[in-house]
Design a protein around this motif. Structure first.
Motif, PDB file in Angstrom:
ATOM      1  N   LYS A 265       0.818  -1.236   0.000  1.00 46.44           N
ATOM      2  CA  LYS A 265       0.000   0.000   0.000  1.00 46.44           C
ATOM      3  C   LYS A 265       0.837   1.265   0.000  1.00 46.44           C
ATOM      4  CE  LYS A 265      -0.624  -0.039   5.014  1.00 46.44           C
ATOM      5  NZ  LYS A 265      -1.611  -0.064   6.109  1.00 46.44           N
ATOM      6  N   GLU A 266       2.119   1.188   0.335  1.00 43.11           N
ATOM      7  CA  GLU A 266       3.001   2.337   0.288  1.00 43.11           C
ATOM      8  C   GLU A 266       4.184   2.003  -0.591  1.00 43.11           C
ATOM      9  OE1 GLU A 266       2.455   5.305   1.422  1.00 43.11           O
ATOM     10  OE2 GLU A 266       0.622   4.811   2.531  1.00 43.11           O
ATOM     11  N   TYR A 295      -9.479   4.908  -6.106  1.00 39.02           N
ATOM     12  CA  TYR A 295      -8.204   5.617  -6.269  1.00 39.02           C
ATOM     13  C   TYR A 295      -7.939   5.776  -7.776  1.00 39.02           C
ATOM     14  CZ  TYR A 295      -7.604   4.235  -1.407  1.00 39.02           C
ATOM     15  OH  TYR A 295      -7.788   4.029  -0.053  1.00 39.02           O
ATOM     16  N   GLN A 307       0.640   5.425  -3.456  1.00 37.73           N
ATOM     17  CA  GLN A 307       0.850   5.973  -2.118  1.00 37.73           C
ATOM     18  C   GLN A 307      -0.528   6.175  -1.462  1.00 37.73           C
ATOM     19  OE1 GLN A 307       3.847   6.522  -0.760  1.00 37.73           O
ATOM     20  NE2 GLN A 307       5.018   6.075  -2.626  1.00 37.73           N
ATOM     21  N   ASN A 308      -0.516   6.024  -0.094  1.00 30.81           N
ATOM     22  CA  ASN A 308      -1.690   6.327   0.719  1.00 30.81           C
ATOM     23  C   ASN A 308      -2.925   5.524   0.293  1.00 30.81           C
ATOM     24  OD1 ASN A 308      -0.160   8.329   2.109  1.00 30.81           O
ATOM     25  ND2 ASN A 308      -0.691   9.844   0.491  1.00 30.81           N
ATOM     26  N   VAL A 309      -2.735   4.278   0.077  1.00 26.91           N
ATOM     27  CA  VAL A 309      -3.849   3.385  -0.273  1.00 26.91           C
ATOM     28  C   VAL A 309      -4.101   2.464   0.918  1.00 26.91           C
ATOM     29  CG1 VAL A 309      -4.647   1.571  -1.831  1.00 26.91           C
ATOM     30  CG2 VAL A 309      -3.273   3.478  -2.702  1.00 26.91           C
ATOM     31  N   MET A 310      -5.314   2.313   1.351  1.00 28.94           N
ATOM     32  CA  MET A 310      -5.695   1.430   2.462  1.00 28.94           C
ATOM     33  C   MET A 310      -5.696  -0.026   1.987  1.00 28.94           C
ATOM     34  SD  MET A 310      -8.766   3.593   4.234  1.00 28.94           S
ATOM     35  CE  MET A 310      -8.918   2.340   5.507  1.00 28.94           C
TER      36      MET A 310
END
Length: 339
Positions: A265-266, A295, A307-310
């Motif tokens: 996720k990052e 997204y 970036q910044n994905v749950m």
């Protein structure tokens, strides 16, 4: 004031004649006395001489009185106008008096006009009509505008029945906004209507254009089957069919991650293969459909880091904006896990 009538006597003339009658009346009485004196002797002759002297004096006085009347000569009258009274000129007594000179004009003052009142004014006579020859000389020469040139009538235009040239019946091409427009040619005319329809009966018409020449370019006809013909004053051409195929889809494919794999996720890396005539790309990740992806990332290259994905289970796909079709084209979605 009215104009003086030269044939009418004035009051002064009447009084003068009355005085003269009185004088000559006295003269008659004196003559009677003289006649009585002449009938006598020497004494009567003396009285006759005395009476003759008296009579002479009376006649001389009358002559003197007559010559002293102020009658202005005709040439000394100032004629101002036909509607104005003719005024007498200055008398002899006034003519003998010294003339009063006008005062010197002051600096900057206009000098008065000196009018000669003693000059006889002659009425102005209307000029005689000029002769025809003199009138023609005085009149300006007439200017003649050039006659407008009359254009010769154009020869009649023969309208020839149209005959189609290209494209051939049944021709096909792919929809491509980067390629040249579809071109149609024919003979006949001059001046024709080109008609396009989706049906072989040419009803309804999708497009109808007046063309002066024998060539027309159809900009970006939509994919599908089309029919066309030419119509002018001499008739209609045959109907031909052509086909526009859908645009060739851009060759893009998702390389990493593959379907069923896991993505960080990052900083997780996503790669895909690209193609020509693509403006830019999209990476879409969603768990709620593609109308509103969860997204979305955009880039002009063929790889990127997320970036910044749950974390969770998602579908992923690659989109490319095609310059050929003028729209977005997408790969098939693949299921992945992000953690």
């Amino acid at each position: 004031m009215g104009q003086r009538d030269p044939f009418q006597q004035s009051k002064d003339d009447s009084s003068f004649q009355s005085g003269m009658r009185d004088e000559f009346s006295d003269l008659g009485e004196t003559s009677k006395g003289i006649s009585s004196l002449l009938g006598g002797g020497p004494g009567n002759r003396m009285r006759f001489i005395i009476a003759a002297l008296v009579l002479g004096l009376i006649i001389a006085g009358g002559i003197y009185f007559y010559t002293e009347q102020e009658i202005a000569p005709e040439d000394e009258l100032l004629v101002m106008d036909e509607d104005k009274i003719t005024e007498p000129a200055i008398s002899k007594r006034e003519a003998g008096a010294p003339k009063k000179l006008p005062a010197e004009p002051k600096p900057g003052q206009a000098e008065p006009i000196k009018a000669d009142l003693m000059k006889k004014v002659v009425p102005t006579q209307a000029p005689e009509k000029a002769s025809a020859q003199e009138s023609m000389k005085a009149a300006p020469s007439p200017v003649f505008a050039p006659e407008p040139s009359v254009a010769e009538p154009a020869p009649p235009v023969t309208v020839v029945a149209p005959s189609l040239k290209g494209p051939e019946n049944g021709s096909a091409r792919n929809y491509d906004e980067t390629a040249n427009h579809a071109e149609f040619t024919w003979t006949g005319g001059p001046g024709s209507w080109i008609q396009f329809s989706r049906n072989p009966s040419m009803q309804p018409l999708i497009q109808k254009v007046w063309v002066k020449g024998n060539r027309y370019r159809f900009a970006r006809p939509e994919p599908g089957v089309w029919y066309w013909r030419i119509v002018n004053g001499s008739g209609k051409s045959e109907i031909r069919m052509f086909r526009i195929n859908p645009p060739i889809k851009r060759k893009i494919a998702l390389l990493i991650p593959v379907a069923g794999s896991t993505l960080a996720k990052e900083g997780g890396m996503v790669n895909w293969s690209g193609d020509t005539n693509v403006t830019y790309y999209r990476v879409e990740i969603s768990n709620q459909g593609w109308a509103n992806p969860t997204y979305r990332f955009a880039t002009s290259g063929t790889q990127m880091q997320i970036q910044n994905v749950m974390g969770g289970a998602y579908d992923i796909r690659i989109g490319a904006f095609s310059e050929v079709s003028g729209r977005w084209e997408y790969t098939d979605p693949a299921k992945i896990t992000i953690q």
